[in-house]
Every structure is written in structure tokens, then in C-alpha cells.
Design an enzyme around this catalytic site. Structure first.
Site, PDB file in Angstrom:
ATOM      1  N   GLY A   1       2.083   1.946  10.935  1.00  0.00           N
ATOM      2  CA  GLY A   1       3.026   3.022  10.696  1.00  0.00           C
ATOM      3  C   GLY A   1       3.667   3.363  12.248  1.00  0.00           C
TER       4      GLY A   1
ATOM      5  N   SER B   1       3.203  -2.304  10.474  1.00  0.00           N
ATOM      6  CA  SER B   1       4.721  -2.415  10.733  1.00  0.00           C
ATOM      7  C   SER B   1       5.401  -3.702  10.380  1.00  0.00           C
ATOM      8  CB  SER B   1       5.151  -1.888  12.385  1.00  0.00           C
ATOM      9  OG  SER B   1       4.313  -0.995  12.433  1.00  0.00           O
TER      10      SER B   1
ATOM     11  N   GLU C   1      -7.021   4.565   7.765  1.00  0.00           N
ATOM     12  CA  GLU C   1      -6.877   5.956   7.597  1.00  0.00           C
ATOM     13  C   GLU C   1      -8.213   6.386   6.720  1.00  0.00           C
ATOM     14  OE1 GLU C   1      -3.064   5.586   5.488  1.00  0.00           O
ATOM     15  OE2 GLU C   1      -2.150   5.068   7.444  1.00  0.00           O
TER      16      GLU C   1
ATOM     17  N   LYS D   1       0.241   4.259  -0.370  1.00  0.00           N
ATOM     18  CA  LYS D   1      -0.512   5.584   0.354  1.00  0.00           C
ATOM     19  C   LYS D   1      -0.359   6.744  -0.609  1.00  0.00           C
ATOM     20  CE  LYS D   1       0.079   3.447   4.897  1.00  0.00           C
ATOM     21  NZ  LYS D   1      -0.061   3.669   6.006  1.00  0.00           N
TER      22      LYS D   1
ATOM     23  N   HIS E   1      -9.531   0.954   4.732  1.00  0.00           N
ATOM     24  CA  HIS E   1      -8.313   1.062   5.575  1.00  0.00           C
ATOM     25  C   HIS E   1      -8.467   1.897   6.684  1.00  0.00           C
ATOM     26  CE1 HIS E   1      -4.124   2.502   6.319  1.00  0.00           C
ATOM     27  NE2 HIS E   1      -3.733   1.211   5.599  1.00  0.00           N
TER      28      HIS E   1
ATOM     29  N   ASN F   1       0.806  -1.140   0.098  1.00  0.00           N
ATOM     30  CA  ASN F   1      -0.048  -0.020   0.119  1.00  0.00           C
ATOM     31  C   ASN F   1       0.925   1.348  -0.038  1.00  0.00           C
ATOM     32  OD1 ASN F   1      -1.878   1.979   0.535  1.00  0.00           O
ATOM     33  ND2 ASN F   1      -2.327   1.485   2.682  1.00  0.00           N
TER      34      ASN F   1
ATOM     35  N   GLU G   1      -5.451  -5.378  10.211  1.00  0.00           N
ATOM     36  CA  GLU G   1      -4.544  -4.415  10.493  1.00  0.00           C
ATOM     37  C   GLU G   1      -4.911  -3.612  11.641  1.00  0.00           C
ATOM     38  OE1 GLU G   1      -2.367  -3.142   6.530  1.00  0.00           O
ATOM     39  OE2 GLU G   1      -4.115  -1.873   7.068  1.00  0.00           O
TER      40      GLU G   1
END
Ligand code: PEP
Length: 253
Positions: free
Chosen positions: A177, A217, A101, A12, A99, A10, A171
Site C-alpha cells: 500500500g 504495490s 495487516e 480487504k 497477512h 485481496n 509481501e
């Protein structure tokens, strides 16, 4: 049953078309002898260039290009949005949906994600559905009910045949991250919980076919221990997918 390992990237909001093409050309060389399946999700403008780069490298059977998001509408006055059909025509084969985010910064709800799952399936795109709990939900012991609700609501109206084609990425939000990945044991336990949920709802055969990816991560030094777990079929990689050497090392773990 162990499924062929699937390593997904991904990217981003990173990489221009030229950067995406150069990355894929190098990745193809560095992973030429690998049997693993590779999925890459560039930004919208780089999708077509990435698809062309995969074709030029003669890697279409191994590397699939997809998108990071799409609209829950088919067409119309939705400025700035991109539809499933547009993605399909630009050569995308899969789409990341839900996702964290998107949920956090763009207020996406399970209901909105459910509409996107339906649009993706209808259009022939493979949905890569992301689910995951927050740190508080994990620590307070509520994570199973959070994950069940996300699965229940996002997969509403999906049948067993469609379900078998879907990819689910677990996730945990606290691992994205942050450098703090879930331990292989926690990831395995949670993947088992998700596979059991799928079995109850869609039957054993389906639960054995569905790919469950871990994301959060993932790096070249923790990929092996994660992939050794029975119910982890692959990974979704954010930060560590941006450098071609690092990502190739993850693919070739
Ligand atoms: C992600 O954003 O899907 C992700 C897993 O990110 P990272 O690998 O950087 O934690």
C-alpha cells in the site's frame, strides 16, 4: 519450471455483495480469453455472492473465491469469528493467512497463524500464507532470518504433500500500500531464497510445485517485469485489485 501465472486479489474491507458480483461479471468478460488463474478474496459477507457470480459466468475452473482470514478455532464461543468450515460451506476455496495487516493490527503471531494453516488444510481450504519483512529488517540485512522463522513456525507440522498445495505470498511490509514495490531483482532474489528454503525442508519436487506470489504495490505497469522473474509464479494485489479495469489489465498483462 514455469507454473501457470496466478493473479490474486485481496479486497480487504472493500465491496458489498452487489459490488463484488458486478465486478466478477465484468472481470469474466474482460479476461475471457486469458488462461491465467484468478483468485479473489472478498470480505466474509460477499463470499457467497461472489461464488454465485463466478458460477453464473461459468468461470469456476478459472476464478476461485476465498477469504482474507479465519479463526484458529474450529467452533465455539468466539464472538465475531468465522471458522474454516463456515468458509468451506459458503464456497470459499482458499484463505489468506498471516497477512501483515492481521499481524500488525490484530496481533497475530506465527503460532496463531500455524494453527490456522492446520485448520485450513484439515478443512480442505488452500492456505495462502503471507510472509514478509519490515523496512528495518530489510535494511539491517536480517530479512532472511525473519522470513525463515515465519516459514518455520507457520509451517510447523505441514508435510510435503500438503506443502505442494499451499501458496506462499512474499509481501514485504514496506511495499504494501505504499507505492514502493520491491524491484523485480529484489523480489526474485527473495523468492529464490524462499524456494531454496522449501527445497531444503520438503525436497526438490515440492519446491518446484509450490506457487510463490509477490505482493506489494503491484500495478499494471510493473506486473510484466515482476512476472518475467523465474521464481515469481503470480502476484497478490491489494489496492490495484479494486477497480475492474485495472485488475483486468493486471490479469491480461
Ligand atoms: C496486500 O495488501 O496484500 C497488498 C499487496 O496490497 P497493495 O497491492 O495495495 O500493496
Amino acid at each position: 519450471m514455469k507454473r501457470i501465472p496466478l493473479i490474486a486479489a485481496n479486497w480487504k474491507m472493500h465491496k458489498t455483495t452487489a459490488e463484488a458480483k458486478a465486478f466478477i461479471t465484468l472481470l469474466a468478460e474482460k479476461t475471457a480469453s486469458s488462461q491465467r488463474r484468478i483468485y479473489i478474496a472478498p470480505s466474509f459477507p460477499a463470499i457467497e455472492g461472489a461464488v454465485n457470480a463466478v458460477q453464473d459466468a461459468e468461470m469456476t475452473s478459472k476464478i476461485l473465491i476465498g477469504a482474507q482470514n479465519m479463526s484458529d478455532h474450529a467452533e465455539g464461543p468466539f464472538t465475531g469469528e468465522v471458522s474454516a468450515t463456515m468458509l468451506k460451506h459458503s464456497g470459499a476455496r482458499f484463505v489468506i493467512l498471516g497477512h501483515s495487516e492481521r499481524r500488525q493490527y490484530f496481533a497475530e503471531t506465527n503460532a496463531c497463524i500455524q494453527r490456522k494453516v492446520q485448520k485450513a488444510l484439515y478443512t480442505g481450504l488452500i492456505p495462502l500464507l503471507c510472509i514478509g519483512e519490515s523496512k528495518h529488517e530489510r535494511e539491517s540485512g536480517h530479512y532472511e532470518s525473519v522470513l525463515s522463522l515465519q516459514l518455520e513456525e507457520c509451517l510447523k507440522d505441514v508435510n510435503a504433500q500438503q506443502m505442494a498445495q499451499l501458496l506462499i505470498a512474499y509481501e514485504p511490509i514496506w511495499a504494501i500500500g505504499t507505492g514502493e514495490n520491491a524491484t523485480p531483482k529484489i523480489a526474485q532474489q527473495t523468492h529464490r531464497f524462499i524456494r531454496d528454503w522449501i527445497e531444503k525442508k520438503f525436497g526438490h519436487a515440492c519446491s518446484e510445485e509450490v506457487y510463490l506470489l509477490y505482493g506489494g504495490s503491484v500495478k499494471s505497469d510493473n506486473i510484466s517485469s515482476l512476472m518475467q522473474q523465474t521464481d515469481i509464479d503470480g502476484v497478490l494485489v491489494g489496492g490495484a485489485s479494486l477497480d475492474v479495469n485495472t485488475f483486468s489489465a493486471i490479469v491480461n498483462y
